[in-house]
Enzyme design. Structure first.
Site, PDB file in Angstrom:
ATOM      1  N   SER A 650      35.758  49.759  57.975  1.00  0.00           N
ATOM      2  CA  SER A 650      34.715  49.214  57.100  1.00  0.00           C
ATOM      3  C   SER A 650      34.330  47.784  57.464  1.00  0.00           C
ATOM      4  O   SER A 650      33.347  47.260  56.926  1.00  0.00           O
ATOM      5  CB  SER A 650      35.175  49.265  55.632  1.00  0.00           C
ATOM      6  OG  SER A 650      36.295  48.428  55.428  1.00  0.00           O
ATOM      7  N   LYS A 693      35.358  46.030  46.211  1.00  0.00           N
ATOM      8  CA  LYS A 693      34.968  45.007  47.184  1.00  0.00           C
ATOM      9  C   LYS A 693      33.913  44.072  46.604  1.00  0.00           C
ATOM     10  O   LYS A 693      34.002  42.842  46.745  1.00  0.00           O
ATOM     11  CB  LYS A 693      34.462  45.677  48.456  1.00  0.00           C
ATOM     12  CG  LYS A 693      35.559  46.382  49.250  1.00  0.00           C
ATOM     13  CD  LYS A 693      34.992  47.109  50.463  1.00  0.00           C
ATOM     14  CE  LYS A 693      36.113  47.760  51.267  1.00  0.00           C
ATOM     15  NZ  LYS A 693      35.604  48.505  52.450  1.00  0.00           N
TER      16      LYS A 693
END
Length: 794
Positions: A650, A693
């Site tokens: 990611s 996140k």
């Protein structure tokens, strides 16, 4: 230019609205499991299939309702099935080490056991009284009298002969003595001593002659005695048979249609002769052999050991064995110490789960089954042979003892094994027989499609749980909040999480926290308070990391610009909680041909998937920039202040943008944080943990003060995964924070660097002053430097 990439606040979260009809149905509807139609159909098929090998493996993650669905489905099916027979172990009188089984109709186990107890009571009441009856005593006396008369006649013959020899025969008990007589008078010892030597010698000769004659006469005495004993024994047996017959006739009549019982009663009848003779004769009864001891002896010999006995018409058994050790599953044999030796009998055979579930269903946890030694192989052996064998698998590791080998019991069972996907594929790979034994797979989804039906089912499940706990019902808003929380758990606005246990726990926690509240229902605000309280209990580490960022210990900028630096986003999973936190990624570039060096990999901290993401960067650079010259570059990428293992791709989008920033010497806005993976063509791909996140970077920006410039860039394909907290949505509504979605690298570069990325034209060139033009120019420059260096070396 980037306005179309900015998300509207309405896209940041699914706002659930239950209709009045949905809410009413949630109160009235009874729902045991949420969704999982595929798994339910597979389970129904597996249960209905009676062919061998159609056992079921239920595959899915914990807390998805696997066990509840299995139990409910099996209980419903089991009620329509016949109740299996009962089984008991009884003594094998000819081979005591090999107890035999008795098969009884369902519900007869306890009845048969009580009937044998009654038989024992009757035996103790009958014996030894039967041997004290006048008839028995009269017959016994006649036998003894006949023996005594025969004996007396033999002695009389000897006595008659002795008198012709002037010798008297004297009987004292069983002893016989010969004495001298003169003139029909017995001589004393002193008188005998005065006799002439010749007379004394003659007496001794006569005595020797008489003793020889006595021996000849009584030569058959042992046979007479054995005959008497046999006659008395025959009398005893006839007395026993006569007294026992009516006791057993009643049982034979009652169990005439059960062959095993009839055979056992016949064996009892034969064995009773020895037992009564040994323990219940009048000569055997004493204070030391009291009624309690006699009862214990009879019980240990004749009372059945009921292994399993289900009441009539209760259906097939459904058993869940949570602790499947070998003994708990297959049964065990217990021992007692007798003068330092471990001994056992058939009455110390204990049933296992296979016995209790025989004729029905047994539910087992695959991980637990594989944890304990011998269990998996033993289970396969039992299913393949169709027999339950009780044995001691650890005998070779312990002390040798006197043990039993009980008769096997036929096994007719359906095994339902549940476990994770990893466990299923491991068994499939490592055991070639696995698919032959477990032919049905019930696969549980980790999430369920969100629609009107599933929302009604979910709401009903939550209401039923509250009702079962005896707590306040859930309000309209409380159910909506729980549905939103479930969608957050699934990280999908169109999916509910199958891990319903988390939501059920929130209801219990909400009840505890609002117990003193006088409201008649649990409100949505109270559900939110419970969620906040749960997060606070697990927030110590995240708060410490945030504090270190605010203090400057961990270097993260949220304003300004920097070359070769970018804010990546990570998710930390510790224990049962996870939270997001930003992490600085840095890149340096210089001439050379070493390639892109992943410092995390070199330090053996980067895991395989993370390393793959870094390697893709080279493919992207070659595809987009190095079509007319050789790609030669030396660059290094690092996740700064990271001291643990890193995995996942990611960060590859952030790493690429950071690399291009260092390559083109173009600063990146530090007010942005970014997450996403890429492929070699620059397409941005979805990642996990997007909500954590975003919220991790938002907490840092909020603590430093929101300026309206800060934001997060995420893949466009993650838009449906957004289920953000209300505080983030409020900041976006006030234009204090932004969330952008991107489809490719060019869109990302324009957001981060504020310039035009540029697209290649028909000649294969990028517009001047575009970011991509700068990148290709710099790469070409580095390539030429490397070529010049190579020429000088030559």
């Amino acid at each position: 230019m980037s306005a179309h990439l900015k998300l509207d606040p309405s896209a940041l979260k699914l706002n659930v609205t239950l209709t009045a009809n949905d809410f009413e149905q949630s109160i009235d509807k009874q729902q045991g499991i949420l969704g999982q139609q595929r798994a339910q159909k597979a389970l129904k098929f597996g249960v209905a299939m009676t062919n061998p090998g159609y056992n079921i493996f239920v595959m899915g993650q914990p807390s998805t309702g696997r066990l509840s669905m299995i139990t409910n489905a099996l209980n419903e099916q089991a009620q329509r099935q016949p109740t299996p027979p009962s089984y008991a172990y009884v003594d094998n009188f000819t081979k005591p080490r090999e107890p035999i089984t008795i098969k009884l109709p369902s519900g007869y186990g306890e009845i048969f056991s009580k009937d044998i107890e009654t038989l024992i009571d009757n035996l103790l009441a009958t014996f030894p009284a039967a041997f004290e009856s006048p008839m028995y005593q009269q017959k016994k006396s006649a036998i003894e009298r006949s023996f005594n008369q025969r004996y007396s006649r033999a002695i009389d013959k000897v006595d008659k002969k002795s008198r012709t020899l002037n010798v008297a025969l004297y009987r004292e008990g069983d002893g016989i003595t010969f004495l001298p007589i003169r003139k029909d008078k017995l001589l004393e010892d002193d008188e005998f001593a005065l006799l002439p030597q010749a007379d004394r010698k003659e007496f001794h000769q006569h005595v020797a002659e008489l003793e020889e004659y006595l021996s000849e006469t009584l030569l058959e005495l042992p046979q007479w005695r054995r005959a008497m004993v046999e006659e008395i024994k025959q009398l005893d047996n006839e007395t026993i048979d006569y007294a026992v017959a009516p006791l057993l006739d009643e049982l034979n009549k009652k169990y005439q249609n059960i062959d095993d019982v009839i055979s056992f009663l016949a064996e009892i009848k034969i064995n009773l002769t020895h037992t009564i003779t040994d323990y219940l004769m009048p000569s055997r009864t004493s204070e030391e052999n009291d009624s309690t001891t006699r009862r214990l002896i009879l019980t240990e010999q004749y009372a059945p050991n009921i292994i399993v006995d289900y009441p009539k018409e209760t259906g097939a058994p459904v058993v869940y064995e949570s602790h499947p050790t070998y003994q708990d599953l297959f049964g065990r044999i217990e021992y007692v110490s007798d003068q330092g030796t471990l001994v056992t009998t058939y009455r110390r055979i204990c049933a296992g789960s296979l016995h209790r579930a025989n004729g029905g269903y047994l539910i087992l946890d695959a991980e637990e089954v594989l944890t304990y030694p011998f269990v998996w192989e033993g289970l396969k052996r039992a299913l393949q042979s169709g027999l339950i064998e009780i044995e001691t698998p650890y005998s070779e590791f312990g002390i040798n003892t006197i043990t039993l080998k009980p008769e096997v019991i036929p096994l007719n069972i359906k095994i339902i094994l549940f476990g994770s996907r990893e466990m299923y594929y491991l068994l499939e790979e490592m055991d070639s027989e696995f698919n032959e034994i477990f032919r049905v797979l019930a696969d549980f989804n980790d999430n369920i499609a969100l629609n009107d039906k599933s929302m009604q089912q979910f709401a009903a499940l939550m209401q039923n749980h509250a009702t079962n706990l005896g707590i306040k019902p859930l309000s309209h808003k409380a159910l909506e909040r729980l549905i939103e929380y479930s969608c957050r758990l699934s990280e999908n606005q169109q999916r509910l999480s199958a891990h319903v246990k988390d939501c059920l726990e929130i209801i219990s926690e909400t009840h505890f926290l609002s117990e003193k509240n006088e409201d008649s229902v649990i409100s949505g605000e109270q559900i939110q308070q419970a969620l906040n309280a749960r997060e606070a209990r697990h927030s110590r580490i995240s708060e410490e990391i945030l504090e270190e960022m605010l203090e400057g210990t961990i270097l993260i900028d949220t304003s300004g610009g920097a070359i070769g630096k970018i804010n990546g986003l990570t998710v930390l999973e510790i224990g049962g909680s996870s939270f997001g936190a930003p992490a600085r990624i840095t890149t340096t570039v210089h001439p050379g041909s070493r390639g892109i060096v992943d410092i995390e990999r070199e330090a053996e901290l980067g895991q395989a998937i993370h390393s793959k993401g870094v390697l893709i960067l080279t493919g992207y650079l070659g595809h987009c920039y190095a079509q007319q010259f050789s790609l030669a570059i030396s660059a290094s990428i690092a996740m700064e202040q990271s001291y643990g293992y890193i995995d996942g791709d990611s960060a590859s989008l952030a790493e690429l943008c950071c690399l291009i920033s260092a390559l083109t010497r173009t600063p990146i806005k530090q007010s942005f944080a970014i997450t996403g993976s890429i492929n070699q063509y620059g397409e941005v791909q979805a990642i996990g943990g997007v909500n954590e996140k975003i919220e991790g970077f938002f907490r840092l920006c909020d603590a430093r003060g929101l300026t309206g410039e800060q934001g997060v860039i995420i893949p466009a394909s993650n838009k449906r995964n957004l289920m953000l907290k209300q505080e983030v949505i409020d900041a976006v509504e006030k234009n204090l924070f932004s969330i952008y979605v991107v489809h490719n690298v060019n869109e990302t570069l324009e957001l981060l660097m504020g310039g035009v990325a540029g697209c290649v034209d028909e000649k294969g060139e990028y517009p001047a002053d575009s970011i991509n033009f700068k990148a290709i120019s710099r790469l070409k420059e580095i390539s030429e430097i490397n070529d010049d260096d190579d020429d000088k070396k030559e």
